[in-house]
Design an enzyme around this catalytic site. Structure first.
Site, PDB file in Angstrom:
ATOM      1  N   HIS A   7      -6.545  17.974  -9.867  1.00 31.58           N
ATOM      2  CA  HIS A   7      -7.703  18.177  -8.881  1.00 31.58           C
ATOM      3  C   HIS A   7      -8.494  17.072  -9.242  1.00 31.58           C
ATOM      4  CE1 HIS A   7      -9.006  19.756 -12.970  1.00 31.58           C
ATOM      5  NE2 HIS A   7     -10.220  18.880 -12.813  1.00 31.58           N
ATOM      6  N   HIS A  79     -14.732  13.104 -11.749  1.00 29.55           N
ATOM      7  CA  HIS A  79     -13.402  12.814 -12.285  1.00 29.55           C
ATOM      8  C   HIS A  79     -12.096  13.193 -11.642  1.00 29.55           C
ATOM      9  CE1 HIS A  79     -14.250  16.757 -13.900  1.00 29.55           C
ATOM     10  NE2 HIS A  79     -12.890  17.285 -13.926  1.00 29.55           N
ATOM     11  N   GLU A 130      -9.176  13.027 -16.383  1.00 20.12           N
ATOM     12  CA  GLU A 130      -9.089  14.408 -17.308  1.00 20.12           C
ATOM     13  C   GLU A 130      -7.483  14.697 -17.325  1.00 20.12           C
ATOM     14  OE1 GLU A 130     -10.395  17.912 -15.608  1.00 20.12           O
ATOM     15  OE2 GLU A 130     -10.268  18.983 -17.294  1.00 20.12           O
TER      16      GLU A 130
HETATM   17 CO    CO Z   1     -11.616  18.967 -14.170  1.00 22.37          CO
END
Ligand code: CO
Length: 134
Positions: A7, A79, A130
C-alpha cells in the site's frame, strides 16, 4: 528482497473529504473508517485492483501522523509499504547493509494484523518505508 507494493499511505487533514475525493472524483472503492488506537491513526482503505491506498488521519494525542501534518498541512504521502516473506530476515539483511530500522527493531502488528517494521526515510530516498510480512 522486497516483493509487491502492499500500500501507499497518505496522511490527510480531513478524512471525510479525502474519502469523498477517492470515492466520488476518482471512482475508487473505499472502506468505512477504522480506528487503530495502537498506531494512533484512523484509516480508510482504498481498494485498487493491484494495491491499496491508506488514508491516514491522526487519532489520539501521540499520533505519528500529527507531526507530519504540521509540516504538510494539505497532507501528503506518508509511507510506502513493501511485502517481504520473512520480516526478521529482511531486517537483519538491511541492518547488515547499514539501514536503520525505527523503534526497537522488533516487528509490531500492523494495520492488517501482520508483522511490520519501518525503515528510516533518510536511508531510502527520503521516503518512510514500511515492510510487511505476508
Ligand atoms: Co502502512
Amino acid at each position: 528482497m522486497i516483493g509487491r507494493l502492499n500500500h501507499v499511505a497518505i496522511a490527510v487533514p480531513d478524512l471525510a473529504a479525502a474519502t469523498a475525493t477517492y470515492r466520488d472524483v476518482l471512482g475508487a472503492r473505499v472502506s468505512d473508517p477504522h480506528d487503530l488506537p495502537d498506531h494512533g491513526v484512523r484509516v480508510v482503505f482504498v481498494e485498487l485492483p493491484n494495491t491499496k491506498i491508506e488514508l491516514l488521519h491522526p487519532l489520539g494525542e501521540n499520533s505519528p501522523i500529527a507531526g507530519f501534518l504540521d509540516k504538510n498541512a494539505a497532507g501528503g504521502i506518508h509511507h510506502v509499504c513493501y511485502e517481504v516473506d520473512d520480516i526478521r530476515a529482511a531486517r537483519d539483511a538491511l541492518a547488515a547493509k547499514g539501514a536503520r530500522v525505527l523503534g526497537d527493531g522488533e516487528p509490531r502488528t500492523g494495520a492488517h494484523g501482520k508483522p511490520v517494521l519501518f525503515l528510516h526515510p533518510k536511508d531510502f530516498c527520503g521516503t518512510l518505508v514500511e515492510l510487511e510480512q505476508v
